[in-house]
Design a protein around this motif. Structure first.
Motif, PDB file in Angstrom:
ATOM      1  N   GLU A   4       0.838  -1.192   0.000  1.00 13.05           N
ATOM      2  CA  GLU A   4       0.000   0.000   0.000  1.00 13.05           C
ATOM      3  C   GLU A   4       0.877   1.247   0.000  1.00 13.05           C
ATOM      4  O   GLU A   4       1.682   1.436   0.899  1.00 13.05           O
ATOM      5  CB  GLU A   4      -0.844  -0.050   1.280  1.00 13.05           C
ATOM      6  N   MET A   5       0.714   2.068  -1.017  1.00 13.57           N
ATOM      7  CA  MET A   5       1.498   3.298  -1.101  1.00 13.57           C
ATOM      8  C   MET A   5       0.556   4.486  -0.958  1.00 13.57           C
ATOM      9  O   MET A   5      -0.463   4.548  -1.641  1.00 13.57           O
ATOM     10  CB  MET A   5       2.184   3.407  -2.468  1.00 13.57           C
ATOM     11  N   LYS A   6       0.908   5.413  -0.100  1.00 14.97           N
ATOM     12  CA  LYS A   6       0.066   6.596   0.060  1.00 14.97           C
ATOM     13  C   LYS A   6       0.653   7.699  -0.806  1.00 14.97           C
ATOM     14  O   LYS A   6       1.790   8.123  -0.622  1.00 14.97           O
ATOM     15  CB  LYS A   6       0.031   7.013   1.532  1.00 14.97           C
ATOM     16  N   ILE A   7      -0.133   8.120  -1.786  1.00 16.14           N
ATOM     17  CA  ILE A   7       0.304   9.177  -2.692  1.00 16.14           C
ATOM     18  C   ILE A   7      -0.672  10.327  -2.539  1.00 16.14           C
ATOM     19  O   ILE A   7      -1.793  10.256  -3.024  1.00 16.14           O
ATOM     20  CB  ILE A   7       0.335   8.686  -4.163  1.00 16.14           C
ATOM     21  N   GLY A   8      -0.253  11.357  -1.846  1.00 10.62           N
ATOM     22  CA  GLY A   8      -1.175  12.443  -1.523  1.00 10.62           C
ATOM     23  C   GLY A   8      -2.295  11.880  -0.665  1.00 10.62           C
ATOM     24  O   GLY A   8      -2.041  11.259   0.356  1.00 10.62           O
ATOM     25  N   LYS A   9      -3.542  12.072  -1.123  1.00 12.74           N
ATOM     26  CA  LYS A   9      -4.673  11.536  -0.371  1.00 12.74           C
ATOM     27  C   LYS A   9      -5.082  10.161  -0.882  1.00 12.74           C
ATOM     28  O   LYS A   9      -6.035   9.562  -0.401  1.00 12.74           O
ATOM     29  CB  LYS A   9      -5.872  12.486  -0.490  1.00 12.74           C
ATOM     30  N   ASP A  10      -4.397   9.673  -1.904  1.00 13.45           N
ATOM     31  CA  ASP A  10      -4.783   8.408  -2.536  1.00 13.45           C
ATOM     32  C   ASP A  10      -3.922   7.248  -2.057  1.00 13.45           C
ATOM     33  O   ASP A  10      -2.806   7.425  -1.599  1.00 13.45           O
ATOM     34  CB  ASP A  10      -4.648   8.531  -4.057  1.00 13.45           C
ATOM     35  N   ILE A  11      -4.500   6.059  -2.183  1.00  5.96           N
ATOM     36  CA  ILE A  11      -3.767   4.836  -1.884  1.00  5.96           C
ATOM     37  C   ILE A  11      -3.556   4.099  -3.203  1.00  5.96           C
ATOM     38  O   ILE A  11      -4.505   3.900  -3.956  1.00  5.96           O
ATOM     39  CB  ILE A  11      -4.583   3.909  -0.949  1.00  5.96           C
ATOM     40  N   VAL A  12      -2.335   3.691  -3.461  1.00  3.61           N
ATOM     41  CA  VAL A  12      -2.038   2.905  -4.662  1.00  3.61           C
ATOM     42  C   VAL A  12      -1.507   1.551  -4.205  1.00  3.61           C
ATOM     43  O   VAL A  12      -0.627   1.475  -3.345  1.00  3.61           O
ATOM     44  CB  VAL A  12      -0.993   3.618  -5.547  1.00  3.61           C
ATOM     45  N   TYR A  13      -2.070   0.469  -4.763  1.00  4.84           N
ATOM     46  CA  TYR A  13      -1.579  -0.866  -4.434  1.00  4.84           C
ATOM     47  C   TYR A  13      -0.568  -1.302  -5.477  1.00  4.84           C
ATOM     48  O   TYR A  13      -0.868  -1.359  -6.668  1.00  4.84           O
ATOM     49  CB  TYR A  13      -2.733  -1.859  -4.390  1.00  4.84           C
ATOM     50  N   LEU A  14       0.616  -1.602  -5.003  1.00  7.87           N
ATOM     51  CA  LEU A  14       1.709  -1.975  -5.896  1.00  7.87           C
ATOM     52  C   LEU A  14       2.035  -3.452  -5.675  1.00  7.87           C
ATOM     53  O   LEU A  14       2.412  -3.853  -4.575  1.00  7.87           O
ATOM     54  CB  LEU A  14       2.915  -1.101  -5.542  1.00  7.87           C
ATOM     55  N   GLY A  28       7.325   5.061  -5.918  1.00  2.76           N
ATOM     56  CA  GLY A  28       6.654   6.133  -5.177  1.00  2.76           C
ATOM     57  C   GLY A  28       6.913   7.477  -5.836  1.00  2.76           C
ATOM     58  O   GLY A  28       6.005   8.295  -5.986  1.00  2.76           O
ATOM     59  N   GLN A  29       8.142   7.684  -6.245  1.00  5.64           N
ATOM     60  CA  GLN A  29       8.518   8.921  -6.920  1.00  5.64           C
ATOM     61  C   GLN A  29       7.786   9.048  -8.254  1.00  5.64           C
ATOM     62  O   GLN A  29       7.207  10.078  -8.568  1.00  5.64           O
ATOM     63  CB  GLN A  29      10.048   8.938  -7.129  1.00  5.64           C
ATOM     64  N   ARG A  30       7.789   7.942  -9.030  1.00  3.91           N
ATOM     65  CA  ARG A  30       7.114   7.943 -10.330  1.00  3.91           C
ATOM     66  C   ARG A  30       5.616   8.192 -10.174  1.00  3.91           C
ATOM     67  O   ARG A  30       4.996   8.891 -10.974  1.00  3.91           O
ATOM     68  CB  ARG A  30       7.348   6.603 -11.053  1.00  3.91           C
ATOM     69  N   LEU A  31       5.041   7.628  -9.102  1.00  6.50           N
ATOM     70  CA  LEU A  31       3.611   7.824  -8.852  1.00  6.50           C
ATOM     71  C   LEU A  31       3.317   9.291  -8.526  1.00  6.50           C
ATOM     72  O   LEU A  31       2.344   9.861  -9.017  1.00  6.50           O
ATOM     73  CB  LEU A  31       3.151   6.926  -7.693  1.00  6.50           C
ATOM     74  N   LYS A  32       4.187   9.891  -7.697  1.00  4.50           N
ATOM     75  CA  LYS A  32       3.994  11.304  -7.336  1.00  4.50           C
ATOM     76  C   LYS A  32       4.091  12.201  -8.560  1.00  4.50           C
ATOM     77  O   LYS A  32       3.448  13.234  -8.644  1.00  4.50           O
ATOM     78  CB  LYS A  32       5.032  11.736  -6.291  1.00  4.50           C
ATOM     79  N   GLU A  33       4.909  11.790  -9.517  1.00  5.22           N
ATOM     80  CA  GLU A  33       5.074  12.587 -10.730  1.00  5.22           C
ATOM     81  C   GLU A  33       4.018  12.246 -11.783  1.00  5.22           C
ATOM     82  O   GLU A  33       4.053  12.767 -12.889  1.00  5.22           O
ATOM     83  CB  GLU A  33       6.482  12.355 -11.307  1.00  5.22           C
ATOM     84  N   GLY A  34       3.122  11.334 -11.456  1.00  7.48           N
ATOM     85  CA  GLY A  34       2.042  10.987 -12.373  1.00  7.48           C
ATOM     86  C   GLY A  34       2.496  10.196 -13.590  1.00  7.48           C
ATOM     87  O   GLY A  34       1.893  10.277 -14.649  1.00  7.48           O
ATOM     88  N   LYS A  35       3.592   9.449 -13.451  1.00  9.01           N
ATOM     89  CA  LYS A  35       4.156   8.733 -14.601  1.00  9.01           C
ATOM     90  C   LYS A  35       3.665   7.298 -14.734  1.00  9.01           C
ATOM     91  O   LYS A  35       4.145   6.552 -15.574  1.00  9.01           O
ATOM     92  CB  LYS A  35       5.684   8.721 -14.498  1.00  9.01           C
ATOM     93  N   VAL A  36       2.752   6.879 -13.868  1.00  6.07           N
ATOM     94  CA  VAL A  36       2.290   5.492 -13.894  1.00  6.07           C
ATOM     95  C   VAL A  36       0.810   5.463 -14.274  1.00  6.07           C
ATOM     96  O   VAL A  36       0.012   6.241 -13.747  1.00  6.07           O
ATOM     97  CB  VAL A  36       2.483   4.823 -12.506  1.00  6.07           C
ATOM     98  N   ALA A  37       0.465   4.571 -15.200  1.00  9.42           N
ATOM     99  CA  ALA A  37      -0.939   4.408 -15.570  1.00  9.42           C
ATOM    100  C   ALA A  37      -1.642   3.589 -14.495  1.00  9.42           C
ATOM    101  O   ALA A  37      -1.155   2.521 -14.107  1.00  9.42           O
ATOM    102  CB  ALA A  37      -1.040   3.695 -16.911  1.00  9.42           C
ATOM    103  N   LEU A  38      -2.761   4.087 -13.991  1.00  7.13           N
ATOM    104  CA  LEU A  38      -3.452   3.424 -12.885  1.00  7.13           C
ATOM    105  C   LEU A  38      -4.915   3.187 -13.205  1.00  7.13           C
ATOM    106  O   LEU A  38      -5.521   3.940 -13.961  1.00  7.13           O
ATOM    107  CB  LEU A  38      -3.369   4.297 -11.621  1.00  7.13           C
ATOM    108  N   VAL A  87     -11.891   5.203  -1.284  1.00  6.00           N
ATOM    109  CA  VAL A  87     -11.577   5.265   0.126  1.00  6.00           C
ATOM    110  C   VAL A  87     -12.563   6.237   0.739  1.00  6.00           C
ATOM    111  O   VAL A  87     -12.671   7.369   0.297  1.00  6.00           O
ATOM    112  CB  VAL A  87     -10.127   5.760   0.361  1.00  6.00           C
ATOM    113  N   LEU A  88     -13.290   5.756   1.722  1.00  8.97           N
ATOM    114  CA  LEU A  88     -14.342   6.590   2.309  1.00  8.97           C
ATOM    115  C   LEU A  88     -14.064   6.809   3.787  1.00  8.97           C
ATOM    116  O   LEU A  88     -13.411   6.007   4.446  1.00  8.97           O
ATOM    117  CB  LEU A  88     -15.705   5.907   2.132  1.00  8.97           C
TER     118      LEU A  88
END
Ligand SMILES: [Zn+2]
Length: 77
Positions: free
Chosen positions: A19-29, A56-66, A72-73
């Motif tokens: 589980e990676m926290k990117i800003g307010k979002d969670i990304v599962y890697l 994590g860096q690539r995700l923060k830079e928006g370089k990964v297709a998701l 998340v509520l």
């Protein structure tokens, strides 16, 4: 190799979702790392930690297709 948490000997490589926290979002890697099958402790080697940092860096830079897989509520006050 014994588990440092529960002293169990059942540590096997497993496909898990980190589980990676990117800003307010969670990304599962998806990664494959040793996991204690008794207590669930995850063991990260240096390469894995490096990989997670890079991704994590690539995700923060928006370089990964998701894909969005859910929401998340939070309780409203
Ligand atoms: Zn354990």
């Amino acid at each position: 190799m014994k588990c440092i948490i529960c002293n169990g000997e059942n540590i096997c490589k497993a496909d898990i979702k980190e589980e990676m926290k990117i800003g307010k979002d969670i990304v599962y890697l998806p990664i494959n790392i040793p996991v204690c099958s008794t207590c669930g402790e995850r063991y990260y080697d240096r390469r894995t930690i490096q990989y997670l940092e890079n991704e994590g860096q690539r995700l923060k830079e928006g370089k990964v297709a998701l894909n969005e897989v859910g929401k998340v509520l939070e309780y409203s006050q």
